[in-house]
Scaffold this motif. Structure first.
Motif, short mmCIF file in Angstrom:
data_model
loop_
_atom_site.label_atom_id
_atom_site.label_comp_id
_atom_site.label_asym_id
_atom_site.label_seq_id
_atom_site.Cartn_x
_atom_site.Cartn_y
_atom_site.Cartn_z
N ARG A 164 0.83 -1.21 0.00
CA ARG A 164 0.00 0.00 0.00
C ARG A 164 0.86 1.26 0.00
O ARG A 164 0.62 2.19 -0.78
N GLN A 165 1.87 1.29 0.87
CA GLN A 165 2.73 2.48 0.96
C GLN A 165 3.48 2.72 -0.35
O GLN A 165 3.54 3.85 -0.83
N VAL A 166 4.04 1.67 -0.93
CA VAL A 166 4.78 1.81 -2.19
C VAL A 166 3.84 2.23 -3.31
O VAL A 166 4.20 3.08 -4.14
N SER A 167 2.64 1.70 -3.33
CA SER A 167 1.67 2.07 -4.36
C SER A 167 1.26 3.53 -4.25
O SER A 167 1.19 4.24 -5.26
N VAL A 168 1.02 3.99 -3.04
CA VAL A 168 0.68 5.40 -2.85
C VAL A 168 1.85 6.27 -3.31
O VAL A 168 1.65 7.28 -4.00
N GLY A 169 3.05 5.87 -2.96
CA GLY A 169 4.23 6.62 -3.41
C GLY A 169 4.33 6.69 -4.92
O GLY A 169 4.64 7.74 -5.49
N ALA A 170 4.04 5.58 -5.60
CA ALA A 170 4.09 5.55 -7.06
C ALA A 170 3.04 6.48 -7.67
O ALA A 170 3.32 7.19 -8.65
N VAL A 171 1.84 6.49 -7.10
CA VAL A 171 0.79 7.38 -7.60
C VAL A 171 1.19 8.84 -7.39
O VAL A 171 1.04 9.68 -8.29
N VAL A 172 1.74 9.14 -6.22
CA VAL A 172 2.19 10.52 -5.94
C VAL A 172 3.28 10.92 -6.94
O VAL A 172 3.26 12.04 -7.47
N LEU A 173 4.22 10.03 -7.22
CA LEU A 173 5.27 10.34 -8.19
C LEU A 173 4.69 10.60 -9.58
O LEU A 173 5.13 11.51 -10.29
N GLY A 174 3.70 9.82 -9.96
CA GLY A 174 3.05 10.06 -11.25
C GLY A 174 2.38 11.42 -11.31
O GLY A 174 2.54 12.17 -12.28
N PHE A 175 1.65 11.76 -10.26
CA PHE A 175 0.97 13.06 -10.24
C PHE A 175 1.97 14.21 -10.17
O PHE A 175 1.68 15.31 -10.66
N ALA A 176 3.12 14.00 -9.57
CA ALA A 176 4.13 15.06 -9.49
C ALA A 176 4.50 15.56 -10.87
O ALA A 176 4.63 16.77 -11.09
N HIS A 177 4.63 14.66 -11.81
CA HIS A 177 5.02 15.05 -13.15
C HIS A 177 3.88 15.75 -13.89
O HIS A 177 4.11 16.73 -14.60
N LEU A 178 2.65 15.28 -13.70
CA LEU A 178 1.52 15.96 -14.32
C LEU A 178 1.36 17.37 -13.74
O LEU A 178 1.13 18.33 -14.48
N ILE A 179 1.49 17.48 -12.44
CA ILE A 179 1.36 18.80 -11.80
C ILE A 179 2.44 19.74 -12.33
O ILE A 179 2.18 20.91 -12.62
N GLU A 180 3.65 19.22 -12.48
CA GLU A 180 4.73 20.06 -13.01
C GLU A 180 4.40 20.55 -14.41
O GLU A 180 4.55 21.74 -14.72
N THR A 181 3.92 19.66 -15.26
CA THR A 181 3.57 20.04 -16.63
C THR A 181 2.44 21.07 -16.64
O THR A 181 2.51 22.07 -17.36
N VAL A 182 1.41 20.84 -15.83
CA VAL A 182 0.28 21.77 -15.79
C VAL A 182 0.70 23.14 -15.26
O VAL A 182 0.28 24.18 -15.79
N LEU A 183 1.56 23.14 -14.24
CA LEU A 183 2.01 24.43 -13.71
C LEU A 183 2.78 25.22 -14.77
O LEU A 183 2.65 26.44 -14.85
N PHE A 184 3.59 24.54 -15.58
CA PHE A 184 4.31 25.21 -16.67
C PHE A 184 3.36 25.66 -17.76
O PHE A 184 3.37 26.82 -18.17
N GLU A 185 2.53 24.74 -18.24
CA GLU A 185 1.75 24.98 -19.45
C GLU A 185 0.50 25.83 -19.23
O GLU A 185 0.18 26.68 -20.04
N VAL A 186 -0.22 25.57 -18.15
CA VAL A 186 -1.52 26.22 -17.94
C VAL A 186 -1.38 27.47 -17.08
O VAL A 186 -1.95 28.52 -17.41
N PHE A 187 -0.64 27.36 -15.99
CA PHE A 187 -0.58 28.47 -15.04
C PHE A 187 0.66 29.33 -15.20
O PHE A 187 0.82 30.32 -14.49
N ASP A 188 1.54 28.97 -16.13
CA ASP A 188 2.73 29.76 -16.44
C ASP A 188 3.54 30.09 -15.18
O ASP A 188 4.03 31.21 -15.02
N VAL A 189 3.66 29.12 -14.29
CA VAL A 189 4.45 29.29 -13.07
C VAL A 189 5.92 29.30 -13.47
O VAL A 189 6.35 28.55 -14.33
N GLY A 190 6.68 30.16 -12.84
CA GLY A 190 8.11 30.27 -13.15
C GLY A 190 8.85 28.97 -12.89
O GLY A 190 8.43 28.13 -12.10
N THR A 191 9.99 28.85 -13.54
CA THR A 191 10.77 27.62 -13.47
C THR A 191 11.18 27.27 -12.05
O THR A 191 11.04 26.13 -11.61
#
Length: 114
Positions: free
Chosen positions: A48-75
């Motif tokens: 369970r812990q490893v699975s939650v960690g894997a899901v969080v890691l996956g979302f980290a990359h999507l959040i990074e992309t969205v912050l760059f592309e949609v919200f134009d957050v600085g680097t």
């Protein structure tokens, strides 16, 4: 020439989103696999812990992309947010493995009946 560069950048943006979604799907696949195994105790907790960690890691990359592309957050701000989320994912994974190691260690100390 500039038109081709724009097309290439469009493909890169698409590829980034696609890979982000693949990473999230892989995390959920791990979680579903762990759930189907119906493991309890240290092994179940680890999965369970490893699975939650894997899901969080996956979302980290999507959040990074969205912050760059949609919200134009600085680097710098985006990279800081990304690293914090990655840290959270790794903490889940490390905690699961720590729990498993502790349980395994205590099991190995138990003497087998003779």
């Amino acid at each position: 020439m500039n038109h081709h560069l724009n097309d290439f950048n469009d493909y890169l943006h698409f590829a980034s989103y696609a890979l982000d979604l693949v990473l999230i799907a892989a995390g959920f696949w791990m979680a579903a696999t762990a759930r189907q195994m119906q493991m309890r105790g240290a092994v179940g907790s680890t999965l369970r812990q490893v699975s939650v960690g894997a899901v969080v890691l996956g979302f980290a990359h999507l959040i990074e992309t969205v912050l760059f592309e949609v919200f134009d957050v600085g680097t710098e701000a985006n990279e800081l947010v990304h690293r914090v989320i990655i840290l959270i994912g790794f903490l889940y994974i490390a905690n699961g493995l720590r729990q498993f190691a502790r349980s395994l260690k205590s099991l190995l100390k138990v003497k087998a009946p003779q």
